[in-house]
Design an enzyme around this catalytic site. Structure first.
Site, PDB file in Angstrom:
ATOM      1  N   ALA A 103      -7.059  -1.158  -2.676  1.00  0.00           N
ATOM      2  CA  ALA A 103      -7.798  -1.902  -3.683  1.00  0.00           C
ATOM      3  C   ALA A 103      -8.887  -0.972  -4.205  1.00  0.00           C
ATOM      4  O   ALA A 103      -9.301  -0.031  -3.520  1.00  0.00           O
ATOM      5  CB  ALA A 103      -8.394  -3.156  -3.073  1.00  0.00           C
ATOM      6  N   GLY A 153      -4.788  -1.975   0.429  1.00  0.00           N
ATOM      7  CA  GLY A 153      -4.044  -2.846  -0.480  1.00  0.00           C
ATOM      8  C   GLY A 153      -2.730  -2.230  -0.942  1.00  0.00           C
ATOM      9  O   GLY A 153      -1.791  -2.954  -1.288  1.00  0.00           O
TER      10      GLY A 153
HETATM   11  C1  HXC Z   1     -11.117   3.542  -5.977  1.00  0.00           C
HETATM   12  C2  HXC Z   1     -10.149   5.533  -5.391  1.00  0.00           C
HETATM   13  C3  HXC Z   1      -9.525   4.923  -4.281  1.00  0.00           C
HETATM   14  C4  HXC Z   1      -9.738   3.527  -4.068  1.00  0.00           C
HETATM   15  C5  HXC Z   1      -8.987   7.008  -4.294  1.00  0.00           C
HETATM   16  N1  HXC Z   1      -9.780   6.814  -5.365  1.00  0.00           N
HETATM   17  N2  HXC Z   1      -8.805   5.859  -3.623  1.00  0.00           N
HETATM   18  N3  HXC Z   1     -10.935   4.854  -6.223  1.00  0.00           N
HETATM   19  N4  HXC Z   1     -10.547   2.891  -4.952  1.00  0.00           N
HETATM   20  N5  HXC Z   1      -9.162   2.859  -3.076  1.00  0.00           N
HETATM   21  C6  HXC Z   1     -10.226   7.811  -6.339  1.00  0.00           C
HETATM   22  C7  HXC Z   1     -11.262   8.742  -5.767  1.00  0.00           C
HETATM   23  O1  HXC Z   1     -12.533   8.143  -5.808  1.00  0.00           O
HETATM   24  C8  HXC Z   1     -11.143   9.934  -6.689  1.00  0.00           C
HETATM   25  O2  HXC Z   1     -11.800   9.627  -7.894  1.00  0.00           O
HETATM   26  C9  HXC Z   1      -9.651   9.976  -7.006  1.00  0.00           C
HETATM   27  O3  HXC Z   1      -9.147   8.667  -6.696  1.00  0.00           O
HETATM   28  C10 HXC Z   1      -8.904  10.979  -6.133  1.00  0.00           C
HETATM   29  O4  HXC Z   1      -9.195  10.709  -4.770  1.00  0.00           O
HETATM   30  P1  HXC Z   1      -9.746  11.804  -3.755  1.00  0.00           P
HETATM   31  O5  HXC Z   1     -10.442  11.094  -2.671  1.00  0.00           O
HETATM   32  O6  HXC Z   1     -10.518  12.845  -4.502  1.00  0.00           O
HETATM   33  O7  HXC Z   1      -8.380  12.444  -3.247  1.00  0.00           O
HETATM   34  P2  HXC Z   1      -8.083  13.092  -1.818  1.00  0.00           P
HETATM   35  O8  HXC Z   1      -9.240  13.954  -1.378  1.00  0.00           O
HETATM   36  O9  HXC Z   1      -6.742  13.702  -1.951  1.00  0.00           O
HETATM   37  O10 HXC Z   1      -8.024  11.883  -0.790  1.00  0.00           O
HETATM   38  C11 HXC Z   1      -7.009  10.892  -0.914  1.00  0.00           C
HETATM   39  C12 HXC Z   1      -7.347   9.669  -0.034  1.00  0.00           C
HETATM   40  C13 HXC Z   1      -8.781   9.172  -0.360  1.00  0.00           C
HETATM   41  C14 HXC Z   1      -7.249  10.063   1.457  1.00  0.00           C
HETATM   42  C15 HXC Z   1      -6.282   8.615  -0.326  1.00  0.00           C
HETATM   43  O11 HXC Z   1      -8.864   9.000  -1.781  1.00  0.00           O
HETATM   44  C16 HXC Z   1      -9.119   7.873   0.261  1.00  0.00           C
HETATM   45  O12 HXC Z   1      -9.428   7.821   1.437  1.00  0.00           O
HETATM   46  N6  HXC Z   1      -9.123   6.804  -0.531  1.00  0.00           N
HETATM   47  C17 HXC Z   1      -9.554   5.474  -0.099  1.00  0.00           C
HETATM   48  C18 HXC Z   1      -8.486   4.851   0.772  1.00  0.00           C
HETATM   49  C19 HXC Z   1      -8.937   3.480   1.240  1.00  0.00           C
HETATM   50  O13 HXC Z   1      -9.949   3.341   1.955  1.00  0.00           O
HETATM   51  N7  HXC Z   1      -8.184   2.422   0.889  1.00  0.00           N
HETATM   52  C20 HXC Z   1      -8.499   1.098   1.284  1.00  0.00           C
HETATM   53  C21 HXC Z   1      -9.328   0.450   0.220  1.00  0.00           C
HETATM   54  S1  HXC Z   1      -9.872  -1.187   0.698  1.00  0.00           S
HETATM   55  P3  HXC Z   1     -12.914  10.632  -8.528  1.00  0.00           P
HETATM   56  O14 HXC Z   1     -13.388   9.864  -9.730  1.00  0.00           O
HETATM   57  O15 HXC Z   1     -13.912  10.859  -7.474  1.00  0.00           O
HETATM   58  O16 HXC Z   1     -12.100  11.838  -8.856  1.00  0.00           O
HETATM   59  C22 HXC Z   1      -8.558  -2.171   0.409  1.00  0.00           C
HETATM   60  C23 HXC Z   1      -8.756  -3.633   0.685  1.00  0.00           C
HETATM   61  C24 HXC Z   1      -7.516  -4.421   0.396  1.00  0.00           C
HETATM   62  O17 HXC Z   1      -7.542  -1.745   0.001  1.00  0.00           O
HETATM   63  C25 HXC Z   1      -7.786  -5.904   0.390  1.00  0.00           C
HETATM   64  C26 HXC Z   1      -8.033  -6.452  -0.991  1.00  0.00           C
HETATM   65  C27 HXC Z   1      -8.088  -7.949  -1.050  1.00  0.00           C
END
Ligand code: HXC
Length: 257
Positions: free
Chosen positions: A65, A108
């Site tokens: 998400a 998500g």
């Molecule tokens: C918003 C996101 C994002 C996310 C990545 N991006 N995941 N933006 N929400 N979930 C964005 C980053 O901010 C970045 O934008 C761009 O995508 C590229 O990501 P990087 O982090 O630079 O890439 P990398 O170093 O290769 O790392 C990849 C990754 C990391 C390991 C997947 O992005 C990451 O840990 N993402 C979050 C994963 C996460 O925690 N997901 C769960 C979310 S909570 P910029 O603008 O900086 O370039 C959830 C709740 C669900 O899902 C329930 C809902 C009801």
């Protein structure tokens, strides 16, 4: 139609839905949700479409998400707005829906993949529920669907540590149906979808419905439900056609009736 965050293509009887927010690794925000639900409703309503594939990019199916969209929300906003509850609608799609996952399927994104009927994974796929690292938890069914898919031990370890599993571990655990080389993922998903699209459409719907019942009922209720639907299929023209075609050693010509 006029989508901004997804691409929708119809390839014969197969609808291909591609998440398309590459700058955010396909993070799921309210617009993605709304567009996906609209596209899936169109798919379900179109008799010419028989199977759908949901995919992302090479790098990410979806990285979760959208954290930037959620960050400022309080309890009242989330609860009153019933945040992301709309996704439940996706599981009410009656026709087959395959997830084709390459790269990250996190939070998500993993939950979205698990809402599809089955997951085909590229060898680059990585699945995880890292929400705990953000001070929250799965919120789109992940704690429940992951536990049912991979069992308590692995699900609990994954949600408590946020550890990602790779495609092979996901296959061993039963989270994905098959792993294929990344370069072949889309072709293989479309081929699999085309196979399903060639089946009698009412039978496809009934088979999907009864497997899903396995997750909602006791064994006895599920078996009863299966038998009722199995009997019901003998009221269709396609049952007559399918069995006649077998006897006559030819391919069935489905009417969808
Ligand atoms: C918003 C996101 C994002 C996310 C990545 N991006 N995941 N933006 N929400 N979930 C964005 C980053 O901010 C970045 O934008 C761009 O995508 C590229 O990501 P990087 O982090 O630079 O890439 P990398 O170093 O290769 O790392 C990849 C990754 C990391 C390991 C997947 O992005 C990451 O840990 N993402 C979050 C994963 C996460 O925690 N997901 C769960 C979310 S909570 P910029 O603008 O900086 O370039 C959830 C709740 C669900 O899902 C329930 C809902 C009801």
């Amino acid at each position: 139609a006029d989508y901004e965050t997804i691409l929708v293509e119809r390839r014969d009887a197969v609808t291909l839905l591609t998440l398309n927010r590459p700058q955010a690794l396909n993070a799921l925000n309210s617009q993605v949700l709304a567009e996906l639900l609209r596209a899936l409703a169109d798919y379900d309503a179109d008799p010419a479409q028989r199977c759908a594939v949901l995919t992302g990019s090479e790098r990410a199916f979806a990285a979760g998400a959208d954290i930037k969209e959620m960050a400022g929300q309080g309890f009242a906003d989330m609860y009153a707005g019933n945040f992301f509850a709309g996704y439940e609608q996706l599981t009410r799609t009656r026709k087959p829906l395959i997830a084709a996952v390459a790269g990250y399927a996190l939070g998500g994104g993993c939950e979205l993949a698990m809402m599809c009927d089955f997951i085909l994974a590229a060898d680059t796929a990585k699945f995880g529920q890292p929400e705990i690292k953000l001070g929250v938890s799965p919120g789109m069914g992940g704690s429940q669907r992951l536990a049912r898919a991979v069992g308590k031990a692995k699900a609990m370890e994954m949600v408590l540590t946020g550890r990602m599993i790779d495609a092979d571990e996901a296959e061993r655990a039963g989270l994905v149906s098959r792993v294929v080389p990344a370069a072949e993922l889309l072709d293989e998903a479309l081929r699999t979808a085309a196979t399903i699209a060639e089946m009698a459409p009412l039978a496809a719907m009934a088979n999907k419905e009864m497997v899903n019942a396995a997750f909602e009922t006791t064994l006895a209720q599920g078996v009863q439900f299966e038998r009722r639907l199995f009997h019901a299929l003998f009221g269709t023209a396609d049952q007559k056609e399918g069995m006649a075609a077998f006897v006559e050693k030819r391919a069935g010509q489905w009417s969808g009736r």
